[in-house]
Design a protein around this motif. Sequence first.
Motif, PDB file in Angstrom:
ATOM      1  N   MET A  25       0.796  -1.218   0.000  1.00 44.62           N
ATOM      2  CA  MET A  25       0.000   0.000   0.000  1.00 44.62           C
ATOM      3  C   MET A  25       0.833   1.274   0.000  1.00 44.62           C
ATOM      4  O   MET A  25       0.329   2.353  -0.300  1.00 44.62           O
ATOM      5  CB  MET A  25      -0.946  -0.001   1.208  1.00 44.62           C
ATOM      6  CG  MET A  25      -2.060  -1.026   1.101  1.00 44.62           C
ATOM      7  SD  MET A  25      -3.104  -0.778  -0.354  1.00 44.62           S
ATOM      8  CE  MET A  25      -3.905   0.763   0.071  1.00 44.62           C
ATOM      9  N   THR A  26       2.098   1.177   0.358  1.00 47.15           N
ATOM     10  CA  THR A  26       2.948   2.372   0.350  1.00 47.15           C
ATOM     11  C   THR A  26       3.880   2.346  -0.855  1.00 47.15           C
ATOM     12  O   THR A  26       3.704   3.099  -1.805  1.00 47.15           O
ATOM     13  CB  THR A  26       3.744   2.489   1.659  1.00 47.15           C
ATOM     14  OG1 THR A  26       4.470   1.268   1.884  1.00 47.15           O
ATOM     15  CG2 THR A  26       2.830   2.760   2.829  1.00 47.15           C
ATOM     16  N   VAL A  27       4.841   1.450  -0.832  1.00 42.42           N
ATOM     17  CA  VAL A  27       5.859   1.426  -1.878  1.00 42.42           C
ATOM     18  C   VAL A  27       5.253   1.126  -3.241  1.00 42.42           C
ATOM     19  O   VAL A  27       5.491   1.838  -4.220  1.00 42.42           O
ATOM     20  CB  VAL A  27       6.957   0.397  -1.542  1.00 42.42           C
ATOM     21  CG1 VAL A  27       7.995   0.359  -2.655  1.00 42.42           C
ATOM     22  CG2 VAL A  27       7.612   0.735  -0.224  1.00 42.42           C
ATOM     23  N   VAL A  28       4.440   0.079  -3.332  1.00 44.45           N
ATOM     24  CA  VAL A  28       3.935  -0.337  -4.640  1.00 44.45           C
ATOM     25  C   VAL A  28       2.992   0.711  -5.221  1.00 44.45           C
ATOM     26  O   VAL A  28       3.053   1.027  -6.418  1.00 44.45           O
ATOM     27  CB  VAL A  28       3.258  -1.724  -4.553  1.00 44.45           C
ATOM     28  CG1 VAL A  28       2.676  -2.117  -5.901  1.00 44.45           C
ATOM     29  CG2 VAL A  28       4.268  -2.769  -4.091  1.00 44.45           C
ATOM     30  N   SER A  29       2.113   1.274  -4.391  1.00 47.22           N
ATOM     31  CA  SER A  29       1.218   2.319  -4.893  1.00 47.22           C
ATOM     32  C   SER A  29       2.011   3.512  -5.416  1.00 47.22           C
ATOM     33  O   SER A  29       1.639   4.120  -6.421  1.00 47.22           O
ATOM     34  CB  SER A  29       0.252   2.763  -3.792  1.00 47.22           C
ATOM     35  OG  SER A  29      -0.656   1.742  -3.484  1.00 47.22           O
ATOM     36  N   ASP A  30       3.111   3.840  -4.743  1.00 53.74           N
ATOM     37  CA  ASP A  30       3.971   4.922  -5.230  1.00 53.74           C
ATOM     38  C   ASP A  30       4.608   4.565  -6.567  1.00 53.74           C
ATOM     39  O   ASP A  30       4.693   5.393  -7.480  1.00 53.74           O
ATOM     40  CB  ASP A  30       5.077   5.227  -4.215  1.00 53.74           C
ATOM     41  CG  ASP A  30       4.581   6.073  -3.050  1.00 53.74           C
ATOM     42  OD1 ASP A  30       3.472   6.634  -3.160  1.00 53.74           O
ATOM     43  OD2 ASP A  30       5.300   6.167  -2.044  1.00 53.74           O
TER      44      ASP A  30
END
Length: 392
Positions: free
Chosen positions: A140-145
């Motif tokens: 939810m943090t790295v991949v969405s970015d």
Amino acid sequence: MSQIPASDVDLYTESARTDPYEIYAELRALGPVVHLSRYDLYALPRYDEVRAALMDWQTFSSARGVFVDPDVNAQLEGITLCSDPPEHTAMRSVLGRPLRPDRMREVTPRIEAEADQVVERVVGRGRFEVVTELAEYLPMTVVSDLVGLPDHGREKMLEWAAAIWNTQGPADDRAAAAGPAVEEFMAFAMNDAVPGKIDPDGWAAQLYEAADRGEIPHDKCPVMMLDYVTPSLDTTILAIANAVALFAQNPDQWDLLREDRSLIPHAINESLRLESPVPQFSRVLTEDHEIGGVPLAAGSRVALLYASANRDERHYPNPTRFDITRRPSDHLAFGRGEHVCVGMHLARLEMSALLERLADRVARFEILERRPMINNGLRGLDYLDVAVTPAP
């Protein structure tokens, strides 16, 4: 039909979604092909037949959809998941560029730094909920970015992804309830996840750049967003939570991993084998074909039961045992062949980073409470509350 064993088992009841393994064992015992009369599907429950089908896209076609409900299959024809070469190859080539192993090396430092932070935070408390506080964090943090999605859509991503997976089964109440969320996601993909509103350096923007170069049609870009959202979220989150649960239930295996970190890749494979987040997809036969000595007619829809094949006693000795020294790199949780999971290197990277750091800090996991996910296309845990014994 007379020579093909039949079963009226329902793989989509709540109990079957929670624990399908007794059903799978019954289907494997019936034969290499079993007619599921309730849905007019021919199930392949054994390892050899599922793997052979995955490696033969010419005969086992994805172009007419890979789900159960005919209407959903018709609507999804032509997306990456529901296509065959050469169309599939062109889309997959574009999708897979940022997910290649060499590109994963570029994002590894960031994923490892984020894994450091989240593991230190949750382990320091002595008790945490694995799904929301640990497993969801990296996707939810790295991949969405990395995908470069607009901020205002991210809080809905998990809801949208779960809804999309719920359409994989029959036209039941779960699928009907998922409809509005699926429509909401498609509106987001068509109107918000577009050039000018997405990060110009993100993976989504690269889809549109490839379309500008003529590599893929422009109208494929919004639906190809599915390929970055659904596989990169729920499946990885479930795989992480499943691994923690398995190590909590098998502390001897956690001791082995803590003593020998070279076992981490094998532990990931073994947890995916034993608890496959995506239990099945289907294919349609393009010609009359014999499977395990059983003749099937062209046009038959065949369900490939990955989760059953991964526990086939004909292929894996003592298949219900969680054994990280088994090294089952031939498991089918990521699929095989043309449609092998395009994001598997990213999923492995996320799981490896978390397990490495958990092994540094945790001596034991104790499950306090767990709750299964009930979803037509996924299987795993919706909630996993654990207490941890810190490593000395």
